[in-house]
Motif scaffolding. Structure first.
Motif, PDB file in Angstrom:
ATOM      1  N   LYS A 164      23.518  29.040 -13.304  1.00 38.67           N
ATOM      2  CA  LYS A 164      22.698  28.130 -12.495  1.00 38.67           C
ATOM      3  C   LYS A 164      21.987  27.140 -13.402  1.00 38.67           C
ATOM      4  N   LYS A 166      19.233  24.092 -13.979  1.00 40.59           N
ATOM      5  CA  LYS A 166      17.961  23.565 -13.490  1.00 40.59           C
ATOM      6  C   LYS A 166      17.989  22.034 -13.491  1.00 40.59           C
ATOM      7  N   ASN A 196      14.342  23.198  -7.828  1.00 38.93           N
ATOM      8  CA  ASN A 196      12.931  23.628  -7.706  1.00 38.93           C
ATOM      9  C   ASN A 196      12.117  22.581  -6.921  1.00 38.93           C
ATOM     10  N   GLU A 246      12.922  31.146  -1.786  1.00 40.16           N
ATOM     11  CA  GLU A 246      12.128  31.942  -2.729  1.00 40.16           C
ATOM     12  C   GLU A 246      10.630  31.711  -2.503  1.00 40.16           C
TER      13      GLU A 246
HETATM   14 CA    CA Z   1      15.070  28.897  -7.882  1.00 44.64          CA
END
Ligand code: CA
Length: 376
Positions: A164, A166, A196, A246
């Motif tokens: 993954k 970012k 994010n 999340e």
């Molecule tokens: Ca995340």
């Protein structure tokens, strides 16, 4: 049997290499562990996701409702704590604190009955899970196109079938980075991207369209978590499956996501969304909506163990020959006590992690590590 003590442990360790994601960074790793003890001397462990001292304070405020209670009454205790804090605590820290308590109670129930949690939850559907590597955080120095490409090559060489990346900083530069990572790991490994919630809706759609040819497994937290209308716009506006959750809490929070069909994949954190009790309920709800569930995991070995117990029982949707199996998020970023907190680390083998078979969470806590990193 009754609960006689509830302890919180706030742990912290500095990072050798501080790192950042789309909107913040850190120079330390910290954790709030919850330890619940019965009058028979049986101990259960849990972990709360998020700011450790604040979680510890809330767990301490739960204490008066826990002392004297039946440790096997995890469902009744969950309802009591949720109802007491409902008016100001439907999301956020009240629920992350409750999650740590709930996990500790499941660990206790397992220890008392000498059974792993997955058996108390109805039996396992898999004995191991495939892990994907989470990392690629930004450093203060160096070119991310160099060090992140090197980092993902390392994950591939360790046997991880998925990584993954970012993003969430700048659409054009992020697209360039994702393209470089895809080239580095080859066409067949899973590649996930995680903003994010660093983009607005139009940026997220533009990024998704720009890299539509790169076979991206999911696009995580493209926009801010509370704006589900924008999630739906991102789903409609670009071709990559959208993941998130999340930063969402309890069955009621996920009900909104599921009924509005705002995400293709939900990612509740077991140490945040309400613990094992609540995440099993959310997982069962997701199957009724035909939406995939991949737990968010970002903590110590305790959080990893809790996620593994839940992963063991996540239903196949649909069940078929060679069904699709859930993935384990395996954080590879620096964390001094992630594994050191366990007497036996929960490591991967060629990208796969075995579900622990011992009682409760199937782990033992290293008390020396607890003392070493404690900042209480
Ligand atoms: Ca995340």
């Amino acid at each position: 049997m009754k609960i006689v003590e509830v302890r919180t442990h706030v742990l912290q360790a500095p990072l050798r290499q501080p790192f950042s994601w789309s909107f913040d960074g850190t120079a330390t790793r910290s954790a709030c562990l919850v330890e619940i003890e019965t009058d028979d001397g049986v101990i259960g462990w849990g972990e709360c996701f998020g700011p450790a001292p604040l979680n510890a304070a809330i767990v301490q405020s739960f204490k008066k409702h826990l002392i004297g209670a039946d440790p096997c009454a995890s469902e009744a205790i969950w309802q009591t704590l949720y109802n007491r804090f409902r008016d100001q605590g439907q999301k956020g820290l009240a629920i992350t604190a409750l999650s740590g308590v709930d996990i500790a109670l499941w660990d206790l129930r397992g220890k008392v009955s000498d059974l792993p949690i997955y058996r108390l939850m109805g039996g396992l559907l898999r004995t191991r899970v495939q892990a994907y590597a989470t990392g690629t955080y930004r450093r203060d120095t160096g070119d991310p196109l160099d060090y992140i490409v090197e980092e993902v090559k390392e994950y591939a060489s360790q046997g991880f079938d998925g990584v993954k990346v970012k993003i969430g900083r700048d659409v054009d530069r992020d697209a360039e980075l994702i393209r470089a990572v895809r080239a580095a790991i080859g066409p067949s490994r899973k590649l996930m991207i995680d903003a994010n919630h660093g983009y607005d809706t139009l940026e997220a759609i533009a990024l998704g369209r720009k890299i539509a040819d790169l076979n991206i497994e999911w696009f995580e937290e493209p926009v801010v978590p509370e704006d589900l209308a924008s999630y739906r716009e991102v789903r409609r506006g670009q071709p990559i499956p959208v993941a998130g959750g999340e930063c969402e809490f309890t069955r009621w929070g996920f009900l909104n996501i599921l009924t509005s069909r705002s995400m293709d994949i939900i990612q509740p954190d077991t140490c945040a969304a309400g613990g094992l009790s609540e995440c099993k309920k959310i997982a069962d709800m997701a199957t009724a909506f035909g939406i995939r569930y991949v737990p968010h995991v970002w903590g110590t070995g305790v959080s990893l163990a809790a996620a593994l117990q839940l992963l063991a029982v996540l239903p196949h949707t649909p069940l078929r020959f060679n069904p699709r199996e859930p993935l384990l998020e395996f954080d590879r970023s620096e964390h001094a006590f992630r594994q050191e907190i366990l007497t036996e680390p929960l490591e991967h083998e060629n990208g796969w992690v075995k579900i622990p078979t011992g009682a409760g969470l199937g782990i033992e806590i290293n008390r020396d590590t607890l003392r070493k990193y404690s900042v209480d």
